[in-house]
Design a protein around this motif. Structure first.
Motif, PDB file in Angstrom:
ATOM      1  N   LEU A  75       0.857  -1.180   0.000  1.00  0.00           N
ATOM      2  CA  LEU A  75       0.000   0.000   0.000  1.00  0.00           C
ATOM      3  C   LEU A  75       0.891   1.227   0.000  1.00  0.00           C
ATOM      4  N   LEU A  76       0.748   2.076  -0.996  1.00  0.00           N
ATOM      5  CA  LEU A  76       1.477   3.336  -1.041  1.00  0.00           C
ATOM      6  C   LEU A  76       0.535   4.446  -0.593  1.00  0.00           C
ATOM      7  N   ALA A  77       0.846   5.062   0.546  1.00  0.00           N
ATOM      8  CA  ALA A  77       0.041   6.165   1.065  1.00  0.00           C
ATOM      9  C   ALA A  77       0.618   7.463   0.524  1.00  0.00           C
ATOM     10  N   LEU A  78      -0.197   8.222  -0.204  1.00  0.00           N
ATOM     11  CA  LEU A  78       0.288   9.330  -1.029  1.00  0.00           C
ATOM     12  C   LEU A  78      -0.342  10.663  -0.648  1.00  0.00           C
ATOM     13  N   ASP A  79       0.431  11.731  -0.809  1.00  0.00           N
ATOM     14  CA  ASP A  79      -0.056  13.103  -0.646  1.00  0.00           C
ATOM     15  C   ASP A  79       0.107  13.853  -1.961  1.00  0.00           C
ATOM     16  N   TYR A  80      -0.903  14.626  -2.307  1.00  0.00           N
ATOM     17  CA  TYR A  80      -0.831  15.457  -3.505  1.00  0.00           C
ATOM     18  C   TYR A  80       0.117  16.624  -3.255  1.00  0.00           C
ATOM     19  N   ASP A  81       1.014  16.883  -4.199  1.00  0.00           N
ATOM     20  CA  ASP A  81       2.067  17.877  -4.011  1.00  0.00           C
ATOM     21  C   ASP A  81       1.671  19.290  -4.442  1.00  0.00           C
ATOM     22  N   GLY A  82       0.673  19.407  -5.286  1.00  0.00           N
ATOM     23  CA  GLY A  82       0.389  20.696  -5.896  1.00  0.00           C
ATOM     24  C   GLY A  82      -0.362  21.650  -4.990  1.00  0.00           C
ATOM     25  N   ASP A  83      -0.434  22.893  -5.428  1.00  0.00           N
ATOM     26  CA  ASP A  83      -1.262  23.902  -4.779  1.00  0.00           C
ATOM     27  C   ASP A  83      -2.613  23.937  -5.488  1.00  0.00           C
ATOM     28  N   GLY A  84      -3.671  24.085  -4.743  1.00  0.00           N
ATOM     29  CA  GLY A  84      -4.983  24.124  -5.364  1.00  0.00           C
ATOM     30  C   GLY A  84      -5.407  22.755  -5.835  1.00  0.00           C
ATOM     31  N   THR A  85      -5.947  22.681  -7.049  1.00  0.00           N
ATOM     32  CA  THR A  85      -6.447  21.420  -7.574  1.00  0.00           C
ATOM     33  C   THR A  85      -5.534  20.895  -8.676  1.00  0.00           C
ATOM     34  N   PRO A  86      -5.595  19.601  -8.962  1.00  0.00           N
ATOM     35  CA  PRO A  86      -4.695  19.010  -9.954  1.00  0.00           C
ATOM     36  C   PRO A  86      -4.884  19.587 -11.351  1.00  0.00           C
ATOM     37  N   THR A  87      -3.806  19.604 -12.087  1.00  0.00           N
ATOM     38  CA  THR A  87      -3.816  20.089 -13.480  1.00  0.00           C
ATOM     39  C   THR A  87      -3.962  18.911 -14.437  1.00  0.00           C
ATOM     40  N   ASP A  88      -4.268  19.220 -15.672  1.00  0.00           N
ATOM     41  CA  ASP A  88      -4.369  18.177 -16.692  1.00  0.00           C
ATOM     42  C   ASP A  88      -3.033  17.458 -16.870  1.00  0.00           C
ATOM     43  N   ALA A  89      -1.934  18.206 -16.787  1.00  0.00           N
ATOM     44  CA  ALA A  89      -0.610  17.596 -16.952  1.00  0.00           C
ATOM     45  C   ALA A  89      -0.334  16.588 -15.833  1.00  0.00           C
ATOM     46  N   GLU A  90      -0.747  16.921 -14.619  1.00  0.00           N
ATOM     47  CA  GLU A  90      -0.545  15.999 -13.501  1.00  0.00           C
ATOM     48  C   GLU A  90      -1.413  14.755 -13.669  1.00  0.00           C
ATOM     49  N   ARG A  91      -2.629  14.949 -14.129  1.00  0.00           N
ATOM     50  CA  ARG A  91      -3.498  13.789 -14.365  1.00  0.00           C
ATOM     51  C   ARG A  91      -2.902  12.876 -15.432  1.00  0.00           C
ATOM     52  N   GLU A  92      -2.388  13.467 -16.474  1.00  0.00           N
ATOM     53  CA  GLU A  92      -1.787  12.678 -17.548  1.00  0.00           C
ATOM     54  C   GLU A  92      -0.566  11.903 -17.051  1.00  0.00           C
ATOM     55  N   ALA A  93       0.220  12.510 -16.165  1.00  0.00           N
ATOM     56  CA  ALA A  93       1.398  11.834 -15.631  1.00  0.00           C
ATOM     57  C   ALA A  93       0.994  10.635 -14.771  1.00  0.00           C
ATOM     58  N   VAL A  94      -0.016  10.818 -13.922  1.00  0.00           N
ATOM     59  CA  VAL A  94      -0.478   9.727 -13.060  1.00  0.00           C
ATOM     60  C   VAL A  94      -1.052   8.593 -13.903  1.00  0.00           C
ATOM     61  N   GLU A  95      -1.876   8.929 -14.881  1.00  0.00           N
ATOM     62  CA  GLU A  95      -2.470   7.888 -15.730  1.00  0.00           C
ATOM     63  C   GLU A  95      -1.399   7.153 -16.530  1.00  0.00           C
ATOM     64  N   ALA A  96      -0.424   7.878 -17.050  1.00  0.00           N
ATOM     65  CA  ALA A  96       0.649   7.234 -17.812  1.00  0.00           C
ATOM     66  C   ALA A  96       1.428   6.253 -16.946  1.00  0.00           C
ATOM     67  N   ALA A  97       1.711   6.640 -15.703  1.00  0.00           N
ATOM     68  CA  ALA A  97       2.456   5.756 -14.800  1.00  0.00           C
ATOM     69  C   ALA A  97       1.669   4.491 -14.503  1.00  0.00           C
ATOM     70  N   LEU A  98       0.383   4.625 -14.198  1.00  0.00           N
ATOM     71  CA  LEU A  98      -0.454   3.462 -13.906  1.00  0.00           C
ATOM     72  C   LEU A  98      -0.572   2.556 -15.123  1.00  0.00           C
ATOM     73  N   THR A  99      -0.760   3.155 -16.285  1.00  0.00           N
ATOM     74  CA  THR A  99      -0.875   2.370 -17.510  1.00  0.00           C
ATOM     75  C   THR A  99       0.431   1.648 -17.826  1.00  0.00           C
ATOM     76  N   GLY A 100       1.563   2.277 -17.501  1.00  0.00           N
ATOM     77  CA  GLY A 100       2.860   1.649 -17.760  1.00  0.00           C
ATOM     78  C   GLY A 100       3.025   0.319 -17.055  1.00  0.00           C
ATOM     79  N   VAL A 101       2.654   0.244 -15.774  1.00  0.00           N
ATOM     80  CA  VAL A 101       2.799  -1.024 -15.053  1.00  0.00           C
ATOM     81  C   VAL A 101       1.749  -2.030 -15.516  1.00  0.00           C
ATOM     82  N   GLU A 102       0.589  -1.546 -15.958  1.00  0.00           N
ATOM     83  CA  GLU A 102      -0.428  -2.471 -16.464  1.00  0.00           C
ATOM     84  C   GLU A 102       0.002  -3.105 -17.782  1.00  0.00           C
ATOM     85  N   ARG A 103       0.773  -2.398 -18.572  1.00  0.00           N
ATOM     86  CA  ARG A 103       1.316  -2.999 -19.800  1.00  0.00           C
ATOM     87  C   ARG A 103       2.374  -4.049 -19.476  1.00  0.00           C
TER      88      ARG A 103
END
Length: 437
Positions: A75-103
């Protein structure tokens, strides 16, 4: 089985998972035969179900029809690093990382199963509230005798596999520490482009693993855990008859339809009395019910029960408590059923985090209220008030566990798993998000 270094292979892998990091992964891979794990699809988004939590179809079953649960967990317990709400670029980075291990690994117990979930503390940064179809309160104490800390991280990634090397490899890839996983190139983007790992938690479930890892606080020194037990308390627990279907725990409407809620509690175990003072019959009485102890219903770890713990034979919990002075843990759960099935889906596992025998009690349910209802039944307050059974003594397994931390999380559907807004259907949320980006 021992490797060429004379160290039991399974014990070494478990220790490596607990330590974590690239060095532990490398040492683990160096000490054993090369893993032969199938790779995942090129396009997981189209190949995998929308329900992140839809694991059952990817799990093998035993001869009795019970699901086999992946043996190694992180279990990786995570904190969001950004100020305010997430950006599209951050969402794309998270999705790319998750998809990478699924491949890299097929979606199975032999490969990799994963979910990412988000706490009410994560969603508090948005102007819009969660939709009414989502029940996600902040965690709280659920009995007079517990005082758990709130698990206030923003997100939890749950990694599960029968191979410790797989969960360790996935962890390192998500952190951007490896360029290739199982022969599959990983993206430059990493989960840690947007999220920091506050804490890693580890664990295991499966025949023999608790016995191999009982030299920790909370377990008597003489090694009493049965050699074939899947959990520290010595009994089978994930009977198919004691688990609801995934449909029952899935959110049915609203923008998060297809998701579920996740409750995660850290429970420490004190098994000295359980093994040193309680007899075998007392343990069966407290885990199942006194009827099962007197009739010899449970053999060994309970594997003889097949897929049904036969709770209908146990009788009324209050009547049993009055006549026997003890009531079983599973027996108390009978009244919290729908269509003769529980309302929470358990995916818990044991742990030695902090050198202490413990349980990461992870459950999925349509609403957190379903978990609260189940936990209140486990407390057995009405049973204790109407019998000689104490608030915790002889009241199931309550005296052997202590809830030290509890968290509530939303497991979004796959299409919303990367840093979701609080209400995808809300114009206010969309406007606020654009303004902050």
């Amino acid at each position: 089985m021992s490797d060429s270094h004379g160290i039991d292979r399974r014990a070494f892998v478990k220790a490596a998972v607990a330590i974590g990091g690239a060095s532990a992964l490398s040492a683990c891979l160096d000490r054993g035969p090369e893993l032969d794990v199938a790779r995942g699809p090129e396009d997981p988004a189209s190949a995998f179900p929308e329900r992140q939590h839809a694991w059952n179809a990817a799990l093998p079953t035993d001869d009795a029809g019970n699901n086999h649960h992946p043996r190694h967990r992180i279990l990786l317990a995570l904190d969001y690093d950004g100020d305010g709400t997430p950006t599209d670029a951050e969402r794309e980075a998270v999705e790319a990382a998750l998809t990478g291990v699924e491949r890299a690994y097929e979606r199975s117990a032999d490969g990799l199963l994963l979910t990412i979930s988000y706490s009410p503390y994560y969603f508090a940064r948005f102007d819009a509230d969660l939709p009414g179809s989502v029940d996600l309160p902040e965690p709280r104490a659920l009995s007079d005798f517990e005082d758990p800390d709130a698990d206030d991280v923003d997100a939890i990634v749950h990694l599960a596999s029968d191979h410790g090397e797989v969960v360790m490899g996935a962890e390192e890839a998500l952190k951007g520490e490896v360029e290739e996983l199982n022969g599959v190139s990983q993206p430059e983007s990493a989960l840690t482009d947007a999220l920091s790992v506050r804490e890693r938690r580890t664990g295991f479930i499966g025949d023999g693993l608790p016995a191999e890892n009982q030299d920790v606080n909370g377990v008597p020194d003489d090694g009493p855990v049965p050699e074939d037990a899947p959990l520290y308390m010595g009994f089978e627990s994930a009977f198919e008859g004691n688990q609801p279907g995934e449909d029952r725990v899935t959110i049915e409407s609203g923008p998060f339809a297809g998701g579920t809620t996740q409750q995660l509690s850290t429970l420490t175990l004190n098994l000295n009395q359980w093994y040193e003072q309680d007899s075998r019959d007392q343990r069966v009485s407290k885990m199942f019910c006194p009827h099962h102890a007197s009739e010899g219903t449970v053999e060994g770890t309970g594997e003889n029960l097949g897929n049904d713990p036969q709770m209908d034979d146990c009788g009324d919990p209050t009547e049993t408590a009055r006549s026997e002075g003890v009531v079983g843990h599973s027996q108390k759960m009978v009244d919290v059923r729908e269509d003769d099935k529980p309302i929470i889906l358990r995916r818990d596992f044991d742990s030695t985090d902090g050198d202490r025998a413990s349980v990461h009690f992870l459950s999925l349910q349509r609403t957190i209220a379903d978990f609260v209802t189940t936990r209140e039944a486990m407390n057995g307050d009405a049973v204790a008030a109407d019998s000689a059974v104490g608030q915790r003594t002889n009241n199931g397994i309550l005296q052997y566990i202590n809830t030290v931390r509890r968290g509530n999380f939303l497991v979004p559907p796959r299409s919303l798993r990367a840093l979701p807004p609080s209400n995808p259907d809300s114009d206010a949320a969309d406007t606020a998000e654009v303004a902050r980006a």
